[in-house]
Design an enzyme around this catalytic site. Structure first.
Site, PDB file in Angstrom:
ATOM      1  N   CYS A   1      26.401 -31.465  32.689  1.00  0.00           N
ATOM      2  CA  CYS A   1      25.971 -30.543  31.625  1.00  0.00           C
ATOM      3  C   CYS A   1      25.246 -29.353  32.242  1.00  0.00           C
ATOM      4  CB  CYS A   1      25.047 -31.306  30.661  1.00  0.00           C
ATOM      5  SG  CYS A   1      24.271 -30.295  29.395  1.00  0.00           S
ATOM      6  N   HIS A   2      25.242 -28.248  31.521  1.00  0.00           N
ATOM      7  CA  HIS A   2      24.536 -27.066  32.021  1.00  0.00           C
ATOM      8  C   HIS A   2      23.043 -27.360  32.251  1.00  0.00           C
ATOM      9  CE1 HIS A   2      25.098 -22.557  32.339  1.00  0.00           C
ATOM     10  NE2 HIS A   2      23.868 -22.793  32.751  1.00  0.00           N
ATOM     11  N   THR A   3      22.501 -28.313  31.508  1.00  0.00           N
ATOM     12  CA  THR A   3      21.077 -28.631  31.672  1.00  0.00           C
ATOM     13  C   THR A   3      20.804 -29.249  33.048  1.00  0.00           C
ATOM     14  OG1 THR A   3      20.935 -28.945  29.291  1.00  0.00           O
ATOM     15  CG2 THR A   3      19.094 -29.776  30.596  1.00  0.00           C
TER      16      THR A   3
ATOM     17  N   HIS B   1      22.665 -36.915  32.853  1.00  0.00           N
ATOM     18  CA  HIS B   1      22.162 -37.495  31.597  1.00  0.00           C
ATOM     19  C   HIS B   1      23.289 -37.696  30.586  1.00  0.00           C
ATOM     20  CE1 HIS B   1      22.171 -33.152  31.022  1.00  0.00           C
ATOM     21  NE2 HIS B   1      22.325 -33.370  29.722  1.00  0.00           N
ATOM     22  N   GLU B   2      24.565 -37.603  31.060  1.00  0.00           N
ATOM     23  CA  GLU B   2      25.696 -37.663  30.134  1.00  0.00           C
ATOM     24  C   GLU B   2      26.638 -38.769  30.610  1.00  0.00           C
ATOM     25  OE1 GLU B   2      27.361 -33.836  28.106  1.00  0.00           O
ATOM     26  OE2 GLU B   2      28.744 -34.307  29.717  1.00  0.00           O
TER      27      GLU B   2
ATOM     28  N   CYS C   1      13.214 -45.731  19.262  1.00  0.00           N
ATOM     29  CA  CYS C   1      12.445 -46.985  19.280  1.00  0.00           C
ATOM     30  C   CYS C   1      12.321 -47.598  17.894  1.00  0.00           C
ATOM     31  CB  CYS C   1      11.061 -46.759  19.880  1.00  0.00           C
ATOM     32  SG  CYS C   1       9.893 -45.925  18.776  1.00  0.00           S
TER      33      CYS C   1
ATOM     34  N   CYS D   1       7.852 -45.599  16.498  1.00  0.00           N
ATOM     35  CA  CYS D   1       6.831 -44.562  16.730  1.00  0.00           C
ATOM     36  C   CYS D   1       6.707 -43.696  15.472  1.00  0.00           C
ATOM     37  CB  CYS D   1       7.201 -43.714  17.940  1.00  0.00           C
ATOM     38  SG  CYS D   1       8.590 -42.596  17.663  1.00  0.00           S
TER      39      CYS D   1
ATOM     40  N   CYS E   1       9.905 -41.605  14.859  1.00  0.00           N
ATOM     41  CA  CYS E   1      11.054 -42.362  14.311  1.00  0.00           C
ATOM     42  C   CYS E   1      10.777 -42.743  12.859  1.00  0.00           C
ATOM     43  CB  CYS E   1      11.311 -43.621  15.133  1.00  0.00           C
ATOM     44  SG  CYS E   1      12.124 -43.327  16.720  1.00  0.00           S
TER      45      CYS E   1
ATOM     46  N   CYS F   1      12.130 -39.193  19.188  1.00  0.00           N
ATOM     47  CA  CYS F   1      11.318 -40.379  19.437  1.00  0.00           C
ATOM     48  C   CYS F   1      10.282 -40.050  20.517  1.00  0.00           C
ATOM     49  CB  CYS F   1      12.234 -41.507  19.917  1.00  0.00           C
ATOM     50  SG  CYS F   1      11.389 -42.999  20.450  1.00  0.00           S
TER      51      CYS F   1
ATOM     52  N   ARG G   1       8.347 -40.457  25.887  1.00  0.00           N
ATOM     53  CA  ARG G   1       8.598 -39.074  26.311  1.00  0.00           C
ATOM     54  C   ARG G   1       7.680 -38.644  27.461  1.00  0.00           C
ATOM     55  NH1 ARG G   1       9.635 -35.214  28.346  1.00  0.00           N
ATOM     56  NH2 ARG G   1      10.536 -33.236  27.621  1.00  0.00           N
TER      57      ARG G   1
ATOM     58  N   CYS H   1      25.805 -36.375  25.675  1.00  0.00           N
ATOM     59  CA  CYS H   1      25.089 -35.113  25.443  1.00  0.00           C
ATOM     60  C   CYS H   1      25.939 -34.107  24.668  1.00  0.00           C
ATOM     61  CB  CYS H   1      24.556 -34.478  26.730  1.00  0.00           C
ATOM     62  SG  CYS H   1      23.596 -32.981  26.377  1.00  0.00           S
TER      63      CYS H   1
ATOM     64  N   ARG I   1      34.202 -29.158  30.681  1.00  0.00           N
ATOM     65  CA  ARG I   1      33.395 -30.258  31.204  1.00  0.00           C
ATOM     66  C   ARG I   1      34.050 -30.849  32.427  1.00  0.00           C
ATOM     67  NH1 ARG I   1      28.863 -29.250  29.475  1.00  0.00           N
ATOM     68  NH2 ARG I   1      27.534 -30.840  28.510  1.00  0.00           N
TER      69      ARG I   1
HETATM   70  P1  NAD Z   1      28.307 -23.777  29.687  1.00  0.00           P
HETATM   71  O1  NAD Z   1      27.947 -23.145  30.975  1.00  0.00           O
HETATM   72  O2  NAD Z   1      29.457 -24.738  29.643  1.00  0.00           O
HETATM   73  O3  NAD Z   1      28.635 -22.645  28.579  1.00  0.00           O
HETATM   74  C1  NAD Z   1      27.869 -21.494  28.378  1.00  0.00           C
HETATM   75  C2  NAD Z   1      28.790 -20.430  27.784  1.00  0.00           C
HETATM   76  O4  NAD Z   1      27.987 -19.290  27.407  1.00  0.00           O
HETATM   77  C3  NAD Z   1      29.848 -19.913  28.747  1.00  0.00           C
HETATM   78  O5  NAD Z   1      31.119 -19.932  28.133  1.00  0.00           O
HETATM   79  C4  NAD Z   1      29.401 -18.482  29.053  1.00  0.00           C
HETATM   80  O6  NAD Z   1      30.486 -17.616  29.331  1.00  0.00           O
HETATM   81  C5  NAD Z   1      28.697 -18.115  27.764  1.00  0.00           C
HETATM   82  N1  NAD Z   1      27.706 -17.034  27.886  1.00  0.00           N
HETATM   83  C6  NAD Z   1      26.798 -16.848  28.872  1.00  0.00           C
HETATM   84  N2  NAD Z   1      26.067 -15.743  28.626  1.00  0.00           N
HETATM   85  C7  NAD Z   1      26.509 -15.230  27.453  1.00  0.00           C
HETATM   86  C8  NAD Z   1      26.156 -14.094  26.670  1.00  0.00           C
HETATM   87  N3  NAD Z   1      25.184 -13.270  27.051  1.00  0.00           N
HETATM   88  N4  NAD Z   1      26.829 -13.886  25.517  1.00  0.00           N
HETATM   89  C9  NAD Z   1      27.826 -14.720  25.133  1.00  0.00           C
HETATM   90  N5  NAD Z   1      28.208 -15.802  25.839  1.00  0.00           N
HETATM   91  C10 NAD Z   1      27.562 -16.045  26.979  1.00  0.00           C
HETATM   92  O7  NAD Z   1      26.989 -24.505  29.170  1.00  0.00           O
HETATM   93  P2  NAD Z   1      26.869 -25.703  28.119  1.00  0.00           P
HETATM   94  O8  NAD Z   1      26.974 -27.004  28.829  1.00  0.00           O
HETATM   95  O9  NAD Z   1      27.744 -25.411  26.976  1.00  0.00           O
HETATM   96  O10 NAD Z   1      25.339 -25.543  27.682  1.00  0.00           O
HETATM   97  C11 NAD Z   1      24.937 -24.426  26.912  1.00  0.00           C
HETATM   98  C12 NAD Z   1      23.423 -24.404  26.744  1.00  0.00           C
HETATM   99  O11 NAD Z   1      23.012 -25.510  25.943  1.00  0.00           O
HETATM  100  C13 NAD Z   1      22.654 -24.556  28.055  1.00  0.00           C
HETATM  101  O12 NAD Z   1      21.491 -23.734  27.980  1.00  0.00           O
HETATM  102  C14 NAD Z   1      22.258 -26.028  28.063  1.00  0.00           C
HETATM  103  O13 NAD Z   1      21.139 -26.260  28.892  1.00  0.00           O
HETATM  104  C15 NAD Z   1      21.964 -26.227  26.597  1.00  0.00           C
HETATM  105  N6  NAD Z   1      21.994 -27.596  26.063  1.00  0.00           N
HETATM  106  C16 NAD Z   1      21.073 -27.910  25.111  1.00  0.00           C
HETATM  107  C17 NAD Z   1      21.091 -29.155  24.514  1.00  0.00           C
HETATM  108  C18 NAD Z   1      20.107 -29.504  23.437  1.00  0.00           C
HETATM  109  O14 NAD Z   1      19.976 -30.687  23.122  1.00  0.00           O
HETATM  110  N7  NAD Z   1      19.408 -28.549  22.852  1.00  0.00           N
HETATM  111  C19 NAD Z   1      22.049 -30.099  24.924  1.00  0.00           C
HETATM  112  C20 NAD Z   1      22.974 -29.735  25.896  1.00  0.00           C
HETATM  113  C21 NAD Z   1      22.945 -28.474  26.452  1.00  0.00           C
HETATM  114  N1  AHE Z   2      12.526 -29.629  30.417  1.00  0.00           N
HETATM  115  C1  AHE Z   2      12.822 -28.426  29.664  1.00  0.00           C
HETATM  116  C2  AHE Z   2      13.326 -28.760  28.288  1.00  0.00           C
HETATM  117  C3  AHE Z   2      14.740 -29.134  28.316  1.00  0.00           C
HETATM  118  C4  AHE Z   2      15.199 -29.490  26.922  1.00  0.00           C
HETATM  119  O1  AHE Z   2      14.818 -28.860  25.926  1.00  0.00           O
HETATM  120  N2  AHE Z   2      16.022 -30.499  26.860  1.00  0.00           N
HETATM  121  C5  AHE Z   2      16.644 -30.902  25.614  1.00  0.00           C
HETATM  122  C6  AHE Z   2      17.905 -31.593  25.949  1.00  0.00           C
HETATM  123  S1  AHE Z   2      19.030 -30.565  26.856  1.00  0.00           S
HETATM  124  C7  AHE Z   2      20.300 -31.625  27.139  1.00  0.00           C
HETATM  125  O2  AHE Z   2      21.254 -31.028  27.855  1.00  0.00           O
HETATM  126  C8  AHE Z   2      15.768 -31.905  24.866  1.00  0.00           C
HETATM  127  O3  AHE Z   2      16.147 -33.027  24.586  1.00  0.00           O
HETATM  128  N3  AHE Z   2      14.609 -31.463  24.494  1.00  0.00           N
HETATM  129  C9  AHE Z   2      13.647 -32.303  23.826  1.00  0.00           C
HETATM  130  C10 AHE Z   2      12.685 -32.883  24.794  1.00  0.00           C
HETATM  131  O4  AHE Z   2      11.853 -33.680  24.390  1.00  0.00           O
HETATM  132  O5  AHE Z   2      12.774 -32.532  25.984  1.00  0.00           O
HETATM  133  C11 AHE Z   2      11.610 -27.540  29.518  1.00  0.00           C
HETATM  134  O6  AHE Z   2      11.816 -26.384  29.142  1.00  0.00           O
HETATM  135  O7  AHE Z   2      10.495 -28.024  29.779  1.00  0.00           O
HETATM  136 ZN    ZN Z   3      23.068 -32.030  28.353  1.00  0.00          ZN
END
Ligand code: NAD
Ligand code: AHE
Ligand code: ZN
Length: 375
Positions: free
Chosen positions: A40-42, A62-63, A92, A95, A98, A106, A110, A169, A370
């Site tokens: 994942c991008h994260t 994490h995936e 859980c 908590c 939850c 949860c 954490r 994820c 992916r």
């Molecule tokens: P990815 O790299 O597969 O996709 C990102 C996409 O964004 C690409 O297609 C790229 O071309 C596009 N992009 C980049 N800059 C851009 C811009 N300025 N305008 C338009 N498009 C643009 O990444 P991903 O795996 O899809 O993850 C995306 C984001 O989501 C990451 O920041 C990741 O950390 C986050 N994420 C968050 C959660 C969550 O639970 N909140 C879960 C998973 C991933």
């Molecule tokens: N450690 C980062 C935060 C990262 C973050 O927000 N992670 C998401 C999942 S991304 C999955 O690809 C998340 O679950 N957030 C809730 C949590 O409790 O972390 C930072 O910025 O400190």
């Molecule tokens: Zn992820």
């Protein structure tokens, strides 16, 4: 026991594949053989050094998906042989979070999870006697890992590991953001910024919810075909629209007698704070909801004129798509098996652990949706 892992030795360095030591499960813990893991991008975000919680050395990932090998004392909900998906957001069911029924976040473990440790404050991973950190409570870039019982979802054993790992994820995050967080209704208009591993799952979630207009925005022109494959109705490349991106999108979403424009729902799937602002401002005056999914680095902040919120837009965020892992993840696996959601075409590359750094390179170049590592 000795296991194989891709170790993040320091920020900005390639992962190093090596044999490391893993201690067995303690009370309330489960030893899992990981069969497959997505990248994942994260993972890249943390490896880059941008994550304020990033710790090194660590075993990222994490995936995942795998099989329970052994359970520690007191574990009752899973047994050896069960197929499971690790949960970076545990459930859980005890908590305050939850029990609130207002969040999936949860809080039971954490604090230790954020310090790269198991709930008892220690690590199960070591290398030549030195501690290695866990990551997001999962560490799936290893062929075996240990997780708390509350952080595993038991799933249908008929489901293939190399596909359902993505439910750990990306799939759940994207589809869940639409269904659980935004609660998109039939006939809605939506804009998805960033058509990567998350954004395409937002698009298929919007199709599932019955959205009428699904606009995809990406700098990479190759993402047009990808978005259309999962239900996108319009594609916008910001490079072709320039500084006028927000007015362009607002105009595109005008329908019927509505002369104001703006989408009912917008989603940031880029992690870019400028894009997050564009997403908010491209949502409809009076009721637009903008959902932040992307994760931004240390020091990054979002900004907008308060007027944007005063005039009825809501800025929301979502982690793991608002899903309660042990409850919802098994259901999403069933949706996949029933053909309700697609996963297979998004898995563009399958790699052995030794080639995991190629998976990161494919993400950087925009060639992959992916990459999945199989053990
Ligand atoms: P990815 O790299 O597969 O996709 C990102 C996409 O964004 C690409 O297609 C790229 O071309 C596009 N992009 C980049 N800059 C851009 C811009 N300025 N305008 C338009 N498009 C643009 O990444 P991903 O795996 O899809 O993850 C995306 C984001 O989501 C990451 O920041 C990741 O950390 C986050 N994420 C968050 C959660 C969550 O639970 N909140 C879960 C998973 C991933
Ligand atoms: N450690 C980062 C935060 C990262 C973050 O927000 N992670 C998401 C999942 S991304 C999955 O690809 C998340 O679950 N957030 C809730 C949590 O409790 O972390 C930072 O910025 O400190
Ligand atoms: Zn992820």
């Amino acid at each position: 026991m000795e296991i194989r892992a891709a170790v993040a030795v320091a920020a900005g360095k390639p992962l190093e594949i090596m044999t490391v030591n893993l201690d067995g499960p303690r009370a309330g813990e489960v030893l899992i053989e990981i069969k497959a893991t997505g990248i994942c991008h994260t993972d890249d975000f943390t490896l880059s050094g941008a994550d304020p919680e990033g710790l090194f050395p660590a075993i990222l990932g994490h995936e995942g998906a795998g099989v329970v090998v052994e359970v520690g004392p007191g574990v009752t909900s899973v047994k050896a042989g069960d197929h499971v998906i690790p949960l970076y957001t545990p459930e859980c069911r005890q908590c305050p979070s939850c029990l609130s029924r207002k969040t999936n976040l949860c809080t039971a473990i954490r604090a230790t999870q954020g310090r790269g440790l198991m709930p008892d404050g220690t690590s199960r991973f070591s290398l030549r006697g030195e501690k290695l950190h866990h990551y997001m409570g999962c560490s799936t870039f290893a062929n075996f890992t240990v997780l708390p019982e509350i952080a595993v979802a038991k799933v249908n054993p008929d489901a293939p590991f190399d596909k359902i790992c993505y439910i750990g994820c990306g799939v759940t995050t994207g589809v869940g953001a639409v269904l659980n967080t935004a609660k998109v209704e039939v006939g809605a208009t939506a804009i998805v910024f960033g058509l990567g591993g998350i954004g395409l799952n937002v698009i298929q979630g919007l199709r599932l919810a019955g959205a009428d207009m699904i606009i995809g925005v990406d700098l990479n022109p190759a993402k047009r075909g990808w978005g259309e494959r999962f239900g996108m109705t319009h594609f916008v490349n910001p490079r072709e629209v320039g500084a006028e991106l927000v007015p362009y999108l607002v105009n595109l979403t005008k329908r019927g007698a509505d002369t104001i424009g703006g989408a009912d729902y917008t989603f940031d799937c880029t992690g870019n704070v400028t894009v997050m602002r564009q997403a908010l401002e491209a949502s409809h005056r009076g009721w637009g909801k903008s959902i932040v999914i992307g994760v931004a680095g240390a020091g990054q902040e979002i900004a907008t004129r308060p007027f944007q919120l005063v005039t009825g837009r809501s800025w929301m965020g979502t982690a793991f798509g608002g899903a309660r892992g042990r409850t919802d993840v098994p259901k999403i696996v069933e949706w996949y098996l029933a053909g309700k959601i697609e996963i297979d075409p998004m898995i563009t590359h399958v790699l052995p652990l030794d080639d995991i750094n190629k998976g990161f390179a494919l993400m950087h170049s925009g060639e992959s949706i992916r990459s999945v590592v199989v053990y």
